[in-house]
Design an enzyme around this catalytic site. Structure first.
Site, PDB file in Angstrom:
ATOM      1  N   ASN A  49       9.822  -1.455   2.322  1.00  0.00           N
ATOM      2  CA  ASN A  49       8.816  -1.193   3.697  1.00  0.00           C
ATOM      3  C   ASN A  49       9.808  -0.993   4.068  1.00  0.00           C
ATOM      4  O   ASN A  49       9.140  -0.241   5.410  1.00  0.00           O
ATOM      5  CB  ASN A  49       9.491  -2.748   3.957  1.00  0.00           C
ATOM      6  CG  ASN A  49       8.615  -3.777   3.322  1.00  0.00           C
ATOM      7  OD1 ASN A  49       7.493  -3.942   3.064  1.00  0.00           O
ATOM      8  ND2 ASN A  49       8.989  -5.226   3.867  1.00  0.00           N
TER       9      ASN A  49
ATOM     10  N   ASP B 207       3.277   6.127   1.750  1.00  0.00           N
ATOM     11  CA  ASP B 207       2.063   5.306   1.803  1.00  0.00           C
ATOM     12  C   ASP B 207       1.860   5.061  -0.530  1.00  0.00           C
ATOM     13  O   ASP B 207       1.990   4.353  -0.260  1.00  0.00           O
ATOM     14  CB  ASP B 207       1.080   5.182   2.172  1.00  0.00           C
ATOM     15  CG  ASP B 207       0.257   4.204   2.125  1.00  0.00           C
ATOM     16  OD1 ASP B 207       0.806   2.387   1.901  1.00  0.00           O
ATOM     17  OD2 ASP B 207      -1.266   4.060   1.386  1.00  0.00           O
TER      18      ASP B 207
ATOM     19  N   ASP C 284       5.523   3.805  -2.023  1.00  0.00           N
ATOM     20  CA  ASP C 284       6.453   2.679  -1.494  1.00  0.00           C
ATOM     21  C   ASP C 284       6.372   0.898  -2.235  1.00  0.00           C
ATOM     22  O   ASP C 284       7.953   0.688  -2.345  1.00  0.00           O
ATOM     23  CB  ASP C 284       6.549   2.224  -0.036  1.00  0.00           C
ATOM     24  CG  ASP C 284       4.597   1.869  -0.010  1.00  0.00           C
ATOM     25  OD1 ASP C 284       3.815   1.853  -1.039  1.00  0.00           O
ATOM     26  OD2 ASP C 284       3.935   1.325   1.366  1.00  0.00           O
TER      27      ASP C 284
ATOM     28  N   ARG D  89       9.429  -1.612  -7.226  1.00  0.00           N
ATOM     29  CA  ARG D  89       9.560  -1.939  -8.338  1.00  0.00           C
ATOM     30  C   ARG D  89      10.825  -1.701  -8.929  1.00  0.00           C
ATOM     31  O   ARG D  89      11.226  -1.670  -9.574  1.00  0.00           O
ATOM     32  CB  ARG D  89       8.522  -1.443  -9.272  1.00  0.00           C
ATOM     33  CG  ARG D  89       6.695  -2.434  -8.918  1.00  0.00           C
ATOM     34  CD  ARG D  89       6.472  -1.626 -10.149  1.00  0.00           C
ATOM     35  NE  ARG D  89       5.350  -0.131  -9.373  1.00  0.00           N
ATOM     36  CZ  ARG D  89       4.871  -0.102  -9.036  1.00  0.00           C
ATOM     37  NH1 ARG D  89       4.264  -1.335  -7.531  1.00  0.00           N
ATOM     38  NH2 ARG D  89       4.197   0.810  -8.616  1.00  0.00           N
TER      39      ARG D  89
ATOM     40  N   ASP E   3       2.408  -2.915   4.194  1.00  0.00           N
ATOM     41  CA  ASP E   3       2.054  -1.491   3.824  1.00  0.00           C
ATOM     42  C   ASP E   3       0.589  -1.765   4.401  1.00  0.00           C
ATOM     43  O   ASP E   3       0.089  -1.076   4.807  1.00  0.00           O
ATOM     44  CB  ASP E   3       1.865  -1.344   2.363  1.00  0.00           C
ATOM     45  CG  ASP E   3       1.012  -0.269   1.816  1.00  0.00           C
ATOM     46  OD1 ASP E   3      -0.180  -0.490   1.711  1.00  0.00           O
ATOM     47  OD2 ASP E   3       2.005   0.887   1.908  1.00  0.00           O
ATOM     48  N   HIS E   4       0.052  -2.910   4.000  1.00  0.00           N
ATOM     49  CA  HIS E   4      -1.803  -2.562   4.357  1.00  0.00           C
ATOM     50  C   HIS E   4      -1.847  -2.821   6.393  1.00  0.00           C
ATOM     51  O   HIS E   4      -2.547  -2.370   6.954  1.00  0.00           O
ATOM     52  CB  HIS E   4      -2.477  -4.152   4.058  1.00  0.00           C
ATOM     53  CG  HIS E   4      -2.339  -4.025   2.981  1.00  0.00           C
ATOM     54  ND1 HIS E   4      -1.896  -2.357   2.536  1.00  0.00           N
ATOM     55  CD2 HIS E   4      -3.702  -4.389   1.908  1.00  0.00           C
ATOM     56  CE1 HIS E   4      -3.300  -3.104   0.387  1.00  0.00           C
ATOM     57  NE2 HIS E   4      -3.431  -4.101   0.999  1.00  0.00           N
TER      58      HIS E   4
ATOM     59  N   ASP F 155      -0.540   0.361   7.553  1.00  0.00           N
ATOM     60  CA  ASP F 155      -2.250   1.225   7.364  1.00  0.00           C
ATOM     61  C   ASP F 155      -3.349   1.152   8.290  1.00  0.00           C
ATOM     62  O   ASP F 155      -3.685   1.898   8.798  1.00  0.00           O
ATOM     63  CB  ASP F 155      -2.676   1.552   5.855  1.00  0.00           C
ATOM     64  CG  ASP F 155      -1.844   0.921   4.553  1.00  0.00           C
ATOM     65  OD1 ASP F 155      -1.554   2.455   5.356  1.00  0.00           O
ATOM     66  OD2 ASP F 155      -2.493   0.837   3.841  1.00  0.00           O
TER      67      ASP F 155
END
Length: 392
Positions: free
Chosen positions: A49, A96, A99, A104, A117-118, A121
């Site tokens: 993040n 973006d 990330d 992972r 993330d969203h 965005d």
């Protein structure tokens, strides 16, 4: 105040699995290895993040520069400013893209990552469109408003589609990949050649086009033609989203019409903003940047509620408190049409927009912090740091 995530939906966070389909050829054959190498620059102690946040902050840097050099979206900036726009947009898109890989690598993938993330965005999309409008010198006009509204519609339909299909679908041309490349390249070329070429007739770029045909075609600059093209491309995109939603609903034995109806609040919001701008030309031509900032926060909240519902398995959110300033502002703008006086008239209408901006920004901040704190507490994780190291 009701919680953004009711307790009975919290257990679904541990069941959530992120799924995505990316058909982009550029992603697969051009950028994949670049992203695989780029993610290695981030230490394993950095939370995914934080990568997302750092990328988004680059766009804010570009926005600040734009407000200094081109606050009305028509001023010509120094070349280095356009180069900075290009770099900031590219860095944002690159961060973006990696990330998730960082999550992972560090073993910290979680529903919060998708939300964060969203969420970033959704805030950034209108800012990048405004930056590009400034680069093209579209000014405070319907062309800039259309550019932003087209992008918001595309983002919302993608989010709504993901909610119903449980899959994030990225086509052969998507905003996170080809869109970022296009806008980064466009601002780069503007830094090299200057913004004047955006004002040239688009027909001058088409060789062997008969002059007789040009005479009957509507006059379009290169910049305007790009906005129009986005509108045209949006039609099959929206169609495919509805088609995928319908297929998913049939497989799940759910009502297709009920799913389609989930788009009504968003359509009503965009339509209301269009009516507001049409009824208040002074807002459109003098305060559009401020108006779009307010619209951006409102949109981010509306989309954020959908993403939260998606990862928690909650019902699709309908109208919410963020629609209040949109509908109130529209009602104020059209009041004279029905024989009523405006509460905020003339130049005072900008006061209303400032109030709406403050309301939506504070409401979004409250929503984001509450959701982050709720998920972090339930999953025993941190948002911007790694609380539990990946097991060796």
């Amino acid at each position: 105040m009701a919680p953004y995530i009711p307790e009975n939906y919290l257990p679904n966070l541990k069941k959530y699995k992120y799924q995505a389909i990316d058909k982009s050829l550029i992603s697969k054959y051009v950028l994949a290895e670049y992203w695989n190498q780029l993610v290695k620059i981030f230490p394993l102690t950095m939370a995914a993040n934080m990568v997302t946040l750092l990328g988004s902050l680059h766009v804010l840097v570009a926005v600040v520069l734009n407000q200094i050099y081109a606050p009305n979206l028509v001023e010509e900036c120094p070349s280095w400013v356009y180069f900075t726009f290009s770099a900031c947009i590219w860095i944002y898109g690159s961060f973006d893209a990696v990330d998730g890989k960082q999550a992972r690598r560090t073993g910290t993938a979680s529903p919060l990552g998708e939300l964060f993330d969203h969420g970033c965005d959704s805030l950034v999309v209108s800012l990048i469109m405004t930056l590009f409008a400034s680069t093209c010198q579209l000014g405070e006009t319907w062309w800039t408003a259309a550019l932003v509204f087209f992008a918001l519609t595309n983002f919302y339909m993608s989010t709504m589609e993901e909610y119903h299909t449980h899959i994030l679908f990225l086509g052969y041309f998507s905003g996170p990949v080809e869109g970022i490349i296009s806008f980064s390249l466009g601002t780069l070329l503007t830094g090299i050649f200057g913004p004047a070429f955006w004002a040239k007739s688009v027909y001058s770029f088409i060789p062997l086009l008969p002059s007789a045909l040009v005479d009957v075609l509507p006059p379009l600059t290169l910049a305007q033609s790009l906005v129009a093209s986005m509108g045209v491309m949006l039609i099959p995109t929206v169609y495919m989203s509805f088609s995928n939603i319908a297929s998913a609903c049939r497989e799940q034995n759910k009502s297709v019409l009920s799913a389609f109806a989930d788009s009504i609040p968003f359509v009503a919001s965009i339509a209301s903003m269009v009516v507001w701008l049409a009824a208040s030309p002074n807002v459109l031509h003098q305060h559009l940047v401020l108006f779009l900032m307010f619209a951006g926060f409102a949109f981010s909240y509306i989309v954020g509620r959908v993403i939260v519902a998606h990862v928690t398995g909650a019902p699709f959110p309908k109208l919410n408190r963020m629609h209040v300033p949109i509908f109130f502002g529209t009602a104020n703008a059209i009041a004279p049409m029905v024989g009523l006086a405006k509460m905020f008239d003339g130049e005072n209408e900008v006061v209303l927009i400032w109030i709406c901006l403050a309301y939506t920004a504070l409401q979004y901040a409250h929503f984001a912090l509450e959701v982050i704190n709720t998920i972090c507490a339930y999953l025993d994780i941190n948002c911007l740091t790694i609380k539990h190291k990946k097991a060796e």
